[in-house]
Design a protein around this motif. Structure first.
Motif, short mmCIF file in Angstrom:
data_model
loop_
_atom_site.label_atom_id
_atom_site.label_comp_id
_atom_site.label_asym_id
_atom_site.label_seq_id
_atom_site.Cartn_x
_atom_site.Cartn_y
_atom_site.Cartn_z
N HIS A 1 0.62 -1.22 0.59
CA HIS A 1 -0.22 -0.19 0.32
C HIS A 1 0.51 1.30 -0.55
CE1 HIS A 1 -3.73 1.88 0.17
NE2 HIS A 1 -3.49 2.20 1.58
N ASP B 1 -6.91 7.02 -4.77
CA ASP B 1 -6.69 8.41 -3.43
C ASP B 1 -5.58 8.23 -2.69
OD1 ASP B 1 -9.24 7.27 -3.33
OD2 ASP B 1 -9.35 9.13 -2.36
N GLY B 2 -6.01 7.23 -1.65
CA GLY B 2 -5.72 7.03 -0.05
C GLY B 2 -4.38 5.73 -0.05
N ASP B 3 -4.08 5.67 -1.42
CA ASP B 3 -2.69 4.72 -1.58
C ASP B 3 -2.04 5.73 -2.12
OD1 ASP B 3 -1.94 2.54 -2.82
OD2 ASP B 3 -1.25 2.95 -4.29
N ILE C 1 -1.24 6.82 2.48
CA ILE C 1 0.17 6.37 2.91
C ILE C 1 1.02 6.42 2.16
CG2 ILE C 1 -0.91 4.36 1.91
CD1 ILE C 1 0.39 3.08 4.50
C1 LIG Z 1 0.20 -0.37 4.91
C2 LIG Z 1 -1.32 -0.75 4.96
N1 LIG Z 1 -1.45 0.07 5.90
C3 LIG Z 1 -3.60 0.09 5.54
C4 LIG Z 1 -3.47 -0.95 4.78
C5 LIG Z 1 -5.07 -1.51 4.86
N2 LIG Z 1 -5.95 -0.94 2.85
C6 LIG Z 1 -6.26 -1.13 2.31
S1 LIG Z 1 -6.75 -0.78 1.05
C7 LIG Z 1 -6.98 0.80 1.95
C8 LIG Z 1 -7.07 2.05 1.48
C9 LIG Z 1 -7.41 1.92 -0.97
O1 LIG Z 1 -7.77 3.55 -0.54
P1 LIG Z 1 -8.05 3.91 -1.96
O2 LIG Z 1 -6.65 4.12 -2.39
O3 LIG Z 1 -7.90 5.04 -2.41
O4 LIG Z 1 -8.03 2.99 -3.08
P2 LIG Z 1 -9.54 2.16 -3.66
O5 LIG Z 1 -10.53 1.80 -2.58
O6 LIG Z 1 -10.30 3.65 -2.89
O7 LIG Z 1 -9.43 2.62 -4.85
C10 LIG Z 1 -6.57 0.39 2.96
C11 LIG Z 1 -5.99 1.74 3.86
C12 LIG Z 1 -3.14 -1.84 4.24
N3 LIG Z 1 -3.58 -2.95 2.96
N4 LIG Z 1 -1.79 -2.09 4.38
#
Ligand SMILES: Cc1ncc(C[n+]2csc(CCOP(=O)(O)OP(=O)(O)O)c2C)c(N)n1
Ligand code: SF4
Ligand SMILES: [Mg+2]
Length: 351
Positions: free
Chosen positions: A86, A111-113, A117
């Motif tokens: 991630h 957007d989270g990726d 993070i």
């Molecule tokens: C180090 C770590 N922290 C948290 C997670 C949990 N996690 C998996 S996907 C995600 C967020 C994904 O959001 P985004 O990048 O916006 O993608 P979308 O699913 O909205 O397309 C999180 C917090 C993880 N997999 N690895």
């Protein structure tokens, strides 16, 4: 499906210049929710890759974690591909594309990726200017983990449960421009006409090409009060221009019915991006104007889409490092490794 065409057999009907059909650009069937904006982006990406005559065997796909990051599995299933941890897609892509800078790199991130993070990695790939098409599938939430606000969620937007987001959004386009990125665009997953030429132009850019694509999450962020729902995005989308892309040929402006010619941006390989003005004036070669545009849009709550900033003279990382024409991955061992004698001389110096 085969992406390695036998040169002695006649091309299939409807094949492109690489001898491949649209079907050769497909991947595995999507497992995302029906109606997810990410699947529309996959579809437009397949069209752009097919129309650009890309050889899947010469492409490498990179992603992180999230619903968006699963996208790389849904197109060009004969290409190289790597699904990173991630937020670490930029680091993995940087390494792979330094090993072979002749590949077409396509990075898909959420957007989270990218902005939560992965922000630290995002800014460094931009600063280095690794040649990569960097697509952000931006739905304002962490879709995969059930809809928490991401760092791109607008201040005051409401979650599905009615909770208000109290933090300001990170604008990935503004961050990109500030970090020296030479190709910055914003688009909407529902706008095929705009997104396909932007993707084709991004593939020709010499450096990181960021396209921030607003991509509604139908399951967790498509309700009233959200600024990433289909209804909100359609109502607030302000396209800057009609985008056209002509690969590898000299510029030629064609005036429209009112006698207005489009702004043409010529890329180093001779390709031309033609931008036909809509409501407002914007020259995407003007960096300050691009930042002003994004700030005004933020203040007015508008969603400007199109090519926001471009620097055709952008210098990619592998050229800054003077890597030479032959990719590192193809150099013989004797060119990559110091000889035993050279190592012994270094050790003797350090003794
Ligand atoms: C180090 C770590 N922290 C948290 C997670 C949990 N996690 C998996 S996907 C995600 C967020 C994904 O959001 P985004 O990048 O916006 O993608 P979308 O699913 O909205 O397309 C999180 C917090 C993880 N997999 N690895
Ligand atoms: S949860 Fe949202 S982002 Fe994930 S697949 Fe479903 S609609 Fe798409
Ligand atoms: Mg998301």
């Amino acid at each position: 499906m085969s992406a390695a065409r036998d040169p002695t057999s006649p091309a299939a009907p409807g094949a492109n210049a690489a001898g491949l059909t649209r079907a050769d650009y497909r991947g595995a069937p999507s497992t995302l929710c029906p109606g997810c904006g990410h699947d529309s982006i996959t579809n437009h990406l397949q069209t752009a890759l097919f129309e650009a005559d890309i050889s899947p065997l010469r492409a490498a796909k990179f992603s992180g974690i999230g619903c968006s990051s699963k996208t790389t599995n849904y197109f060009m299933n004969q290409s190289h591909g790597l699904n990173a941890v991630h937020g670490r897609m930029p680091a993995i892509a940087t390494g792979a594309l330094l090993a072979n800078h002749t590949l077409l790199g396509i990075g898909i991130s959420g957007d989270g990726d990218t902005a939560s993070i992965g922000l630290g990695h995002f800014v460094h790939i931009l600063r280095r200017n690794v040649k990569l098409v960097y697509i952000i599938e931006n739905n304002g939430v962490y879709g995969l983990t059930k809809g928490q606000f991401s760092a791109t969620a607008d201040l005051g937007t409401l979650s599905k449960a009615g909770e208000r987001n109290e933090l300001p959004a990170i604008d990935c386009c503004a961050v990109s421009i500030l970090m020296g990125c030479g190709f910055v665009a914003r688009s909407f997953s529902g706008d095929r006409k705009q997104l396909v030429p932007l993707l084709k132009a991004a593939m020709q850019h010499r450096g990181t090409a960021v396209i921030d694509v607003i991509s509604p999450c139908v399951t967790f962020n498509d309700h009233a009060g959200s600024t990433r729902s289909y209804d909100y995005v359609k109502a607030h989308d302000e396209p800057l221009h009609e985008v056209g892309f002509t690969p590898g040929c000299a510029a030629h402006a064609v005036a429209d019915d009112e006698g207005e010619s489009p702004t043409e941006v010529e890329l180093p390989d001779g390709s031309v991006i033609a931008l036909r003005k809509l409501e407002r004036e914007h020259d995407p070669r003007d960096r300050e104007a691009a930042l002003r545009l994004l700030e005004q849009a933020r203040q007015r709550g508008e969603l400007v889409t199109g090519l926001i900033y471009i620097d055709p003279a952008s210098r990619p990382f592998h050229e800054s490092l003077r890597l030479g024409a032959t990719p590192l991955a193809m150099l013989p061992d004797e060119k990559l490794r110091p000889s035993r004698e050279a190592l012994q001389a270094i050790m003797a110096e350090l003794a």
